[in-house]
Design a protein around this motif. Structure first.
Motif, PDB file in Angstrom:
ATOM      1  N   ARG A 480       0.123  -0.656  -0.278  1.00 15.26           N
ATOM      2  CA  ARG A 480       1.417  -0.300   0.291  1.00 15.26           C
ATOM      3  C   ARG A 480       0.995   0.774   1.434  1.00 15.26           C
ATOM      4  NH1 ARG A 480       5.595  -0.820  -4.913  1.00 15.26           N
ATOM      5  NH2 ARG A 480       4.791  -2.751  -5.547  1.00 15.26           N
ATOM      6  N   LEU A 481       0.533   0.459   2.420  1.00 19.88           N
ATOM      7  CA  LEU A 481       0.280   1.355   3.392  1.00 19.88           C
ATOM      8  C   LEU A 481       1.161   1.390   4.807  1.00 19.88           C
ATOM      9  CD1 LEU A 481      -1.696   3.234   4.968  1.00 19.88           C
ATOM     10  CD2 LEU A 481      -3.046   1.072   5.544  1.00 19.88           C
ATOM     11  N   LEU A 482       1.713   0.012   5.287  1.00 17.33           N
ATOM     12  CA  LEU A 482       2.352  -0.009   6.343  1.00 17.33           C
ATOM     13  C   LEU A 482       3.767  -0.252   6.124  1.00 17.33           C
ATOM     14  CD1 LEU A 482      -0.321  -1.908   8.693  1.00 17.33           C
ATOM     15  CD2 LEU A 482       0.190   0.547   8.433  1.00 17.33           C
ATOM     16  N   SER A 483       4.653   0.132   7.028  1.00 13.16           N
ATOM     17  CA  SER A 483       6.122  -0.276   6.853  1.00 13.16           C
ATOM     18  C   SER A 483       6.227  -1.042   8.471  1.00 13.16           C
ATOM     19  CB  SER A 483       7.148   0.939   6.547  1.00 13.16           C
ATOM     20  OG  SER A 483       7.198   1.810   7.682  1.00 13.16           O
ATOM     21  N   ASP A 484       7.478  -1.743   8.227  1.00 15.39           N
ATOM     22  CA  ASP A 484       7.944  -2.285   9.609  1.00 15.39           C
ATOM     23  C   ASP A 484       9.453  -1.861   9.937  1.00 15.39           C
ATOM     24  OD1 ASP A 484       8.269  -4.010  11.763  1.00 15.39           O
ATOM     25  OD2 ASP A 484       8.014  -5.751  10.894  1.00 15.39           O
ATOM     26  N   ASP A 485       9.268  -0.801  10.608  1.00 13.86           N
ATOM     27  CA  ASP A 485      10.572  -0.039  10.764  1.00 13.86           C
ATOM     28  C   ASP A 485      11.367   0.124   9.495  1.00 13.86           C
ATOM     29  OD1 ASP A 485      12.327   1.234  12.685  1.00 13.86           O
ATOM     30  OD2 ASP A 485      13.093  -0.477  13.236  1.00 13.86           O
ATOM     31  N   GLY A 486      10.834   0.517   8.567  1.00  9.44           N
ATOM     32  CA  GLY A 486      11.643   0.753   7.234  1.00  9.44           C
ATOM     33  C   GLY A 486      11.552  -0.642   6.359  1.00  9.44           C
ATOM     34  N   ARG A 487      11.107  -1.479   6.961  1.00  9.11           N
ATOM     35  CA  ARG A 487      10.902  -2.935   6.389  1.00  9.11           C
ATOM     36  C   ARG A 487       9.622  -3.277   5.677  1.00  9.11           C
ATOM     37  NH1 ARG A 487      13.617  -6.402  11.057  1.00  9.11           N
ATOM     38  NH2 ARG A 487      11.948  -5.350  12.150  1.00  9.11           N
ATOM     39  N   GLU A 488       9.588  -4.132   4.751  1.00 13.77           N
ATOM     40  CA  GLU A 488       8.332  -4.703   4.073  1.00 13.77           C
ATOM     41  C   GLU A 488       7.954  -5.522   5.208  1.00 13.77           C
ATOM     42  OE1 GLU A 488       6.545  -4.237   1.105  1.00 13.77           O
ATOM     43  OE2 GLU A 488       8.053  -2.910   0.637  1.00 13.77           O
ATOM     44  N   PRO A 489       6.516  -5.407   5.371  1.00 14.20           N
ATOM     45  CA  PRO A 489       5.725  -6.132   6.590  1.00 14.20           C
ATOM     46  C   PRO A 489       6.180  -7.704   6.207  1.00 14.20           C
ATOM     47  CG  PRO A 489       4.304  -4.320   5.702  1.00 14.20           C
ATOM     48  CD  PRO A 489       5.398  -4.498   4.902  1.00 14.20           C
ATOM     49  N   PHE A 490       5.800  -8.480   7.077  1.00 17.99           N
ATOM     50  CA  PHE A 490       6.137  -9.911   7.387  1.00 17.99           C
ATOM     51  C   PHE A 490       4.757 -10.479   6.639  1.00 17.99           C
ATOM     52  CE2 PHE A 490       5.850 -14.152   8.773  1.00 17.99           C
ATOM     53  CZ  PHE A 490       7.049 -14.338   8.948  1.00 17.99           C
ATOM     54  N   GLU A 491       4.689 -11.117   5.385  1.00 21.24           N
ATOM     55  CA  GLU A 491       3.514 -11.497   4.902  1.00 21.24           C
ATOM     56  C   GLU A 491       3.262 -13.101   5.378  1.00 21.24           C
ATOM     57  OE1 GLU A 491       0.477 -12.541   3.437  1.00 21.24           O
ATOM     58  OE2 GLU A 491       1.141 -10.484   2.543  1.00 21.24           O
ATOM     59  N   LEU A 492       2.159 -13.470   5.989  1.00 20.17           N
ATOM     60  CA  LEU A 492       1.439 -14.611   6.810  1.00 20.17           C
ATOM     61  C   LEU A 492       0.994 -15.470   5.631  1.00 20.17           C
ATOM     62  CD1 LEU A 492      -0.541 -13.033   9.545  1.00 20.17           C
ATOM     63  CD2 LEU A 492       1.889 -13.879   9.613  1.00 20.17           C
ATOM     64  N   VAL A 493       0.753 -15.046   4.588  1.00 18.47           N
ATOM     65  CA  VAL A 493       0.431 -16.067   3.557  1.00 18.47           C
ATOM     66  C   VAL A 493       1.597 -16.534   2.800  1.00 18.47           C
ATOM     67  CG1 VAL A 493      -1.477 -16.646   1.394  1.00 18.47           C
ATOM     68  CG2 VAL A 493      -1.797 -14.940   3.593  1.00 18.47           C
ATOM     69  N   GLU A 494       2.031 -17.821   2.587  1.00 13.40           N
ATOM     70  CA  GLU A 494       3.162 -18.087   1.957  1.00 13.40           C
ATOM     71  C   GLU A 494       2.655 -18.385   0.530  1.00 13.40           C
ATOM     72  OE1 GLU A 494       6.953 -20.843   2.706  1.00 13.40           O
ATOM     73  OE2 GLU A 494       5.205 -21.618   3.541  1.00 13.40           O
ATOM     74  N   ASP A 495       3.191 -17.594  -0.399  1.00 13.02           N
ATOM     75  CA  ASP A 495       2.794 -17.893  -1.997  1.00 13.02           C
ATOM     76  C   ASP A 495       1.252 -17.618  -2.069  1.00 13.02           C
ATOM     77  OD1 ASP A 495       2.804 -18.274  -4.668  1.00 13.02           O
ATOM     78  OD2 ASP A 495       2.942 -20.412  -4.445  1.00 13.02           O
ATOM     79  N   SER A 496       0.911 -16.173  -1.821  1.00 14.93           N
ATOM     80  CA  SER A 496      -0.558 -16.104  -1.714  1.00 14.93           C
ATOM     81  C   SER A 496      -1.062 -15.951  -3.215  1.00 14.93           C
ATOM     82  CB  SER A 496      -1.004 -14.601  -1.219  1.00 14.93           C
ATOM     83  OG  SER A 496      -0.083 -13.683  -2.027  1.00 14.93           O
ATOM     84  N   GLY A 497      -0.363 -16.257  -4.242  1.00 14.88           N
ATOM     85  CA  GLY A 497      -0.535 -16.151  -5.662  1.00 14.88           C
ATOM     86  C   GLY A 497      -1.326 -17.441  -5.973  1.00 14.88           C
TER      87      GLY A 497
END
Length: 892
Positions: A480-497
């Protein structure tokens, strides 16, 4: 027509004078190429216009007769006045910017950029206050005593040239009269109050007030300063050497995404012709499915208003190719950006560089790809047909452009990236203009020191908001290192689980020594090296290959020696040593970069010798640490991979250097206790190729090595208080029920708990990020991403050809062939070992520094590491050692 030959800025190699106006105009044009037209100052004005104005006037101080005499007469010049030029240039630049309508702190951007265009940026407020108000150090002389005399000198000798330079900036016709009156007036006022007031408080007596700096001041300052530095250096080299450097040298040749597609198609064709297991075929299909899905998400990310993305995939799922594909998908939407790919370690930088050269068909020095770390030869080749331009001048400028990241893709380290953003040196500043519209990939960001996390997040905000960059953080253990202007970053892996679910390759087994620690023991039980070696030996006798990762060099050495005693294996390091000894060279052949290197050996031939020396049911042992040279490590890792493919029982004992980016697959991995992300990274080397139904990763606590009192896990990560080991223990405890833990449970549930704990603790130092907010560049520049430790670089020759390099360096120096000396020294990069030295180990310090210098007066040392020549400093198994000294020499 004003004749500026009376005031040159530089003198060419042929002794010709470069007129000052030519240099200033050239620098201004280059700055206009570097700073985007839409970039803004903190006050909302054109940053490009401000930077170009600054470039037009930055060397104004070179108009003095004193600088002229210093430049043209050299050492024989006897100056009656100051020859420096930056302080006067800074004051004039500030006044011109005010005259042109720049308000607030904007003129200070020009003042500071010009003041330090030959040095490092200072802490902004402190520097302005000391230069303009205070009387405590040398700055008052440089800014308030010398400039009035310099103005008088210019007015008495070349006032028409001063008027011409000021007119070119677009300032008013009376600008010279203003400058001529205001700067000498400081003799009366004793301060430049109008310069200092934007960063000071008080009516009668000014005091520093860093809090008055507006948001974005630091980012704007480094943009102006770095563009000026790069333009100034390239202009100077161009005008002095005659090497043509036009706008094309600043342009970019982007890598194309279609090359990744073609590379994958070739892999698929090769795989189709191989007899692969069902598991491997299924894995390849999932990798391609993930890549295509990530591409679609990357297209959505590029089209959105988002700037920061994460890419979370388990190790072995093709993260590198997927990351390249995603980055190039985003880059396709940019105008002239670059792909900056940053990793934590130089070893995996080189591995990625090799992959990238293959994927994009890029040669070394190609303007498509630059590799930049402290051991890399970083250059962009220049094409010139001029026979009048010396080769060394071309190479010098090619190196400058390479180190300025002018290629379309740059593969580099976290150190190079983040220390270039945080209070960079003058040389590193030249990289910054390359970051406009870039896509920055952070591969394995969890490896960044925790203390730096808030600062890294703040620097990424600078990149995204001021440089228009996009950032992709890519790892299997997403912090939990980066923020995107106060938002959660955009995850590029859909359903990484689902990808983690699909990787049922291994399980984690916690050794009783770790169980005791999870149970709440303040001090863990530890395992002796003989007992650990017996465990590894048992696996080898069963025909199982094992990787054991240790936390320190001396721990790995002691375990390797214990395994050798327990098994009597064929030692791969010794076979390799024998093969190096067989290398020969032709004394009449010129020395080239590959002369005598281990890279001239075919790893497959080393494998054959190991096999021929291994009896039936025998085993092999390989030991690797950072005390082995980079070229040795590359060769031995290839040998290990081939031995694994041949089903030879192999014990590979190493430090963390194999933990990330090394594509090896062992049936079992043993990891000395470490933070959660390191444990998961180590697991990425287990059953990577589905060598068995299920692999096993055993985590244990190893004893302190000989002559040590603290376990390696403690000496590296700490065991008391809220240390990483404690946080890891709580994360593992949350999923451990006394039985081996499934891979997915650790890589998702335990990892999530680990980073939740770190996040709750408020990881890192917020004070580091605050240095950016108040533009304290000097304080930022004193930070280091890696732990500061005094070290000596030792170049080790292990073959006759490598020893000949040393002789050729001495010969070239004797004959004053300095360009050849530089080339030959560059050829030693992969023969170099960096050896830390400690103040309290005087014996080791004296012995290491007592080795022969590679070049007289230099810091780098030379060691003849051939058998019988090394004086006990080099061992085939251990690598570089310090003979007969204290345990501290067997450093971390």
């Amino acid at each position: 027509m004003v004749d500026f030959t009376r005031r040159p800025s530089h003198v060419t190699r042929a002794g010709e004078r470069v007129p000052l106006d030519r240099h200033l105009g050239d620098v201004a044009e280059r700055v206009g190429w570097l700073v985007p037209a839409d970039a803004e100052t903190p006050n909302g004005d054109s940053l490009c216009e401000l930077a170009v104005t600054v470039a037009e006037i930055h060397d104004f101080g070179k108009l003095t007769s004193w600088f002229h005499d210093h430049l043209t007469d050299g050492a024989e010049a006897v100056s009656e006045g100051p020859t420096h030029h930056a302080p006067l240039g800074a004051l004039v630049a500030h006044r011109v910017l005010v005259e042109k309508g720049f308000e607030g702190t904007d003129p200070l951007l020009g003042f500071l950029a010009v003041a330090r265009h030959h040095g490092r940026l200072p802490d902004a407020t402190s520097y302005v206050y000391r230069a303009c108000v205070d009387s405590g150090d040398r700055l008052p002389r440089l800014y308030r005593e010398d400039p009035p005399d310099q103005i008088d000198d210019i007015d008495g000798s070349v006032p028409n040239l001063a008027v011409e330079l000021l007119d070119r900036t677009g300032a008013s016709d009376t600008m010279w009269e203003t400058v001529r009156s205001e700067i000498p007036d400081v003799r009366r006022t004793r301060e430049y109050r109008s310069v200092a007031e934007p960063v000071c408080t008080g009516s009668r007596r000014l005091r520093e007030a860093p809090g008055k700096l507006p948001e974005g001041f630091y980012a704007a300052l480094v943009q102006v300063w770095s563009a000026l530095v790069l333009a100034d250096k390239t202009s100077t080299k161009h005008l002095v050497s005659g090497v043509p450097v036009d706008r094309e040298a600043y342009s970019v040749t982007q890598p194309r995404r279609v090359a990744v597609d073609a590379y994958v198609r070739n892999l698929q064709a090769e795989n189709a012709s191989d007899d692969l297991t069902e598991e491997t075929v299924a894995m390849n299909e999932r990798r391609e499915e993930a890549r295509q899905s990530i591409r679609r998400r990357a297209e959505a990310f590029e089209a959105s208003d988002r700037d920061v993305a994460t890419l979370t995939l388990p190790t072995g799922m093709g993260k590198t190719l997927s990351g390249l594909d995603a980055a190039l998908t985003v880059l396709d939407g940019e105008s002239n950006g670059r792909l900056i790919y940053a990793l934590p370690y130089t070893s995996i930088v080189d591995q990625l560089a090799e992959v990238s050269r293959t994927v994009f068909d890029a040669a070394e020095g190609d303007d498509l790809l630059t590799v930049d770390h402290h051991l890399a030869e970083t250059l962009v080749k220049l094409a010139t047909d001029s026979e009048t331009v010396p080769d060394d001048a071309v190479e010098d400028l090619a190196t400058l452009l390479g180190e300025s990241w002018r290629s379309g893709m740059v593969v580099t380290t976290f150190v190079q990236l983040f220390e270039s953003l945080a209070g960079p040196t003058n040389a590193r500043a030249m990289k910054l203009p390359a970051l406009y519209d870039s896509v920055v990939v952070l591969d394995e960001p969890q490896a960044l020191p925790l203390k730096w996390w808030p600062l890294v997040n703040r620097l990424m905000e600078v990149l995204t908001q001021q440089y228009g960059a996009s950032v992709i953080a890519m790892t299997a253990t997403q912090p939990r290192l980066l923020s995107d202007d106060g938002r959660e970053p955009f995850e590029l892996v859909e359903d990484s689980g689902r990808y983690f679910d699909a990787l049922d390759r291994l399980e984690f087994d916690l050794h009783p020594t770790v169980e005791s620690y999870l149970g709440g023991a303040e001090e863990p039980e530890t395992l002796g090296y003989a007992e650990a070696a017996d465990t590894l030996a048992g696996r080898l006798k069963e025909g199982t290959s094992v990787l054991s990762i240790c936390n320190t060099i001396d721990s790995a050495r002691e375990l390797a020696e214990a395994v050798e005693t327990a098994v009597d294996p064929v030692v791969v390091n010794e076979v390799y040593q024998s093969r190096l000894g067989e290398l020969s060279y032709d004394p009449d052949t010129p020395v080239i970069r590959q002369t005598g290197w281990s890279r001239t050996l075919d790893p497959r031939e080393t494998v054959e010798e190991v096999l021929s020396a291994t009896p039936d049911n025998g085993a092999a042992l390989l030991h690797l640490t950072t005390r082995h040279r980079p070229c040795d490590r590359a060769h031995l890792i290839e040998v290990a991979t081939e031995l694994l493919d041949r089903d030879v029982p192999l014990a590979f004992v190493s430090t963390q250097l194999v933990e990330a980016g090394v594509d090896v697959s062992f049936e079992e991995v043993f990891r000395d206790y470490a933070p959660m992300d390191s444990i998961v990274q180590a697991a990425g080397r287990c059953n990577r190729s589905f060598d068995r139904d299920r692999g096993r990763v055993t985590v244990w606590f190893l004893d302190p090595p000989e002559n040590r009192t603290v376990p390696p896990a403690s000496s590296i990560y700490g065991l008391h208080g809220e240390s990483l080991t404690k946080v890891t223990a709580r994360a593992l405890s949350s999923v451990y029920d006394g039985t081996p833990i499934p891979e997915r449970t650790v890589t998702t549930d335990a990892v999530e708990r680990y980073f939740e704990e770190l996040d709750a603790r408020g990881v890192g130092s917020e004070g580091l990020a605050e240095h950016v907010d108040v533009a304290e560049a000097e304080k930022l520049g004193r930070l280091s991403l890696i732990e500061e430790r005094s070290a000596v670089d030792v170049v080790v020759a292990r073959t006759d050809g490598e020893e000949r390099l040393f002789e050729e360096i001495r010969k070239a120096r004797t004959e004053h062939r300095w360009d050849d000396v530089d080339d030959l020294v560059d050829a030693t990069r992969e023969l170099q070992v960096s050896v830390p030295v400690y103040r309290d180990d005087r014996d080791a310090n004296e012995k290491i520094r007592g080795l022969h210098p590679l070049v007289p007066g230099g810091e780098r040392r030379w060691l003849d590491g051939r058998p019988g020549h090394d004086g006990g400093y080099f061992d085939a198994m251990e690598g570089f050692v310090v003979p007969d000294t204290t345990a501290e020499a067997r450093l971390l």
